[in-house]
Write a protein that holds these residues in place. Structure first.
Motif, PDB file in Angstrom:
ATOM      1  N   LYS A 153       0.828  -1.210   0.000  1.00  0.00           N
ATOM      2  CA  LYS A 153       0.000   0.000   0.000  1.00  0.00           C
ATOM      3  C   LYS A 153       0.858   1.255   0.000  1.00  0.00           C
ATOM      4  N   ARG A 154       1.935   1.233   0.757  1.00  0.00           N
ATOM      5  CA  ARG A 154       2.819   2.401   0.806  1.00  0.00           C
ATOM      6  C   ARG A 154       3.605   2.558  -0.489  1.00  0.00           C
ATOM      7  N   ALA A 205       2.812  -4.894  -6.690  1.00  0.00           N
ATOM      8  CA  ALA A 205       2.042  -4.398  -5.548  1.00  0.00           C
ATOM      9  C   ALA A 205       0.549  -4.354  -5.854  1.00  0.00           C
ATOM     10  N   LYS A 206       0.180  -3.756  -6.967  1.00  0.00           N
ATOM     11  CA  LYS A 206      -1.239  -3.627  -7.298  1.00  0.00           C
ATOM     12  C   LYS A 206      -1.862  -4.987  -7.585  1.00  0.00           C
ATOM     13  N   GLY A 207      -1.101  -5.880  -8.224  1.00  0.00           N
ATOM     14  CA  GLY A 207      -1.633  -7.204  -8.513  1.00  0.00           C
ATOM     15  C   GLY A 207      -1.961  -7.967  -7.249  1.00  0.00           C
ATOM     16  N   LEU A 264      -5.806  -4.611  -6.883  1.00  0.00           N
ATOM     17  CA  LEU A 264      -6.182  -3.374  -7.555  1.00  0.00           C
ATOM     18  C   LEU A 264      -6.253  -3.552  -9.064  1.00  0.00           C
ATOM     19  N   THR A 265      -5.779  -4.695  -9.557  1.00  0.00           N
ATOM     20  CA  THR A 265      -5.819  -4.963 -10.995  1.00  0.00           C
ATOM     21  C   THR A 265      -7.139  -5.578 -11.418  1.00  0.00           C
ATOM     22  N   ASP A 266      -7.603  -6.584 -10.655  1.00  0.00           N
ATOM     23  CA  ASP A 266      -8.824  -7.296 -11.062  1.00  0.00           C
ATOM     24  C   ASP A 266      -9.842  -7.447  -9.940  1.00  0.00           C
ATOM     25  N   GLY A 267      -9.619  -6.793  -8.807  1.00  0.00           N
ATOM     26  CA  GLY A 267     -10.592  -6.825  -7.727  1.00  0.00           C
ATOM     27  C   GLY A 267     -10.482  -8.007  -6.795  1.00  0.00           C
ATOM     28  N   VAL A 268      -9.498  -8.886  -6.983  1.00  0.00           N
ATOM     29  CA  VAL A 268      -9.315 -10.058  -6.114  1.00  0.00           C
ATOM     30  C   VAL A 268      -8.148  -9.778  -5.167  1.00  0.00           C
TER      31      VAL A 268
END
Length: 278
Positions: free
Chosen positions: A225-226, A250-252, A256-260
């Motif tokens: 998150k940071r 990080a996002k994966g 944050l990429t697909d909502g899972v």
């Protein structure tokens, strides 16, 4: 007395070079003051900054690693997927054992060799480009093996574990950190494995310790998150390419990429396994 010199333990160089999907990542990995600051904030004294592990291994895990390998001067450790050599060189310093590091990335191997020289370990630490699924090393050569945060990215995990067992002497120990995963983010390098114990047993290992760290993924979530929040600062520090690689990871994992939320499906493991004696 050492049975073999480090140079004697290098893999068979007559083999074809393995495919290397990682050197571009290492080459674009520019050091970042922001990333180091975030790791210090999240992990505190558990962040082994002096080791620069480029992974999620903690100082306590490194100390336990050195103890569980059960080696000393005159013994040889093989570090499977050594990266830039930080944890393996730390283990060599702590135990007094010799070290051979194997990694697919020629960029990482060159960096590891430089670090060994800087630490005064060039006489007993060697590094070689190779595939941990097919190292080209002789049978029953090493007194211990280690692998830090690598196995999750190996498509043929069963093959890698069988290879580790093959090159270890009977009675030798294999210490690894990785993740049990029920699901993996889009673009993952390898399929998810929810429990590595069946694979270890198939390779012939006796599992002595299989520890799940209940706090690890909470801390990894904070770190990611940071990192995401610092995206623009990171672009200024390390450039767009290196930052995009960080954001992909990080996002994966945060979903944050697909909502899972993939961290919910991930468990960090510390494993001590042994190749049994006949």
């Amino acid at each position: 007395m050492i049975d073999s010199s480090p140079d004697d333990l290098l893999p068979d160089t007559g083999r074809s070079p393995p495919h290397d999907p990682y050197s571009a990542t290492y080459a674009s990995h520019v050091d970042s003051a922001t990333r180091r600051r975030i790791r210090r904030e999240v992990y505190g004294s558990e962040y082994p900054e002096d080791v620069d592990p480029r992974s999620f291994v903690t100082r306590s895990q490194l100390r336990r690693l050195a103890q569980e390998l059960r080696v000393g001067p005159g013994n040889q450790i093989v570090d499977l997927g050594c990266g830039q050599g930080g944890p393996g060189l730390w283990a060599a310093r702590q135990t007094g054992a010799g070290l051979l590091g194997i990694d697919l990335s020629d960029h990482a191997i060159a960096s590891a060799a430089r670090r060994a020289a800087e630490l005064g370990l060039a006489d007993r630490a060697r590094f070689s480009v190779g595939d941990i699924v097919a190292t080209g090393l002789p049978d029953a050569t090493f007194d211990a093996a280690m692998s830090i945060d690598v196995l999750w990215a190996v498509p043929d995990k069963a093959g890698a574990l069988c290879e580790a067992a093959r090159i270890l002497k009977p009675g030798a120990r294999f210490v690894l950190t990785s993740w049990d995963r029920d699901r993996t983010p889009p673009g993952a390098l390898a399929p998810a494995v929810g429990d590595h114990r069946p694979l270890l047993a198939h390779a012939g290992f006796v599992v002595e310790h299989y520890n799940v760290d209940p706090a690890a993924e909470r801390l990894r979530r904070i770190f990611y998150k940071r990192i995401v929040a610092a995206e623009e600062t990171l672009k200024l520090e390390v450039g767009h390419e290196a930052t995009s690689r960080l954001m992909f990871e990080a996002k994966g994992n945060l979903g944050l990429t697909d909502g899972v939320d993939y961290l919910v499906h991930s468990r960090r493991i510390f494993v001590v396994a042994r190749r049994p004696r006949p």
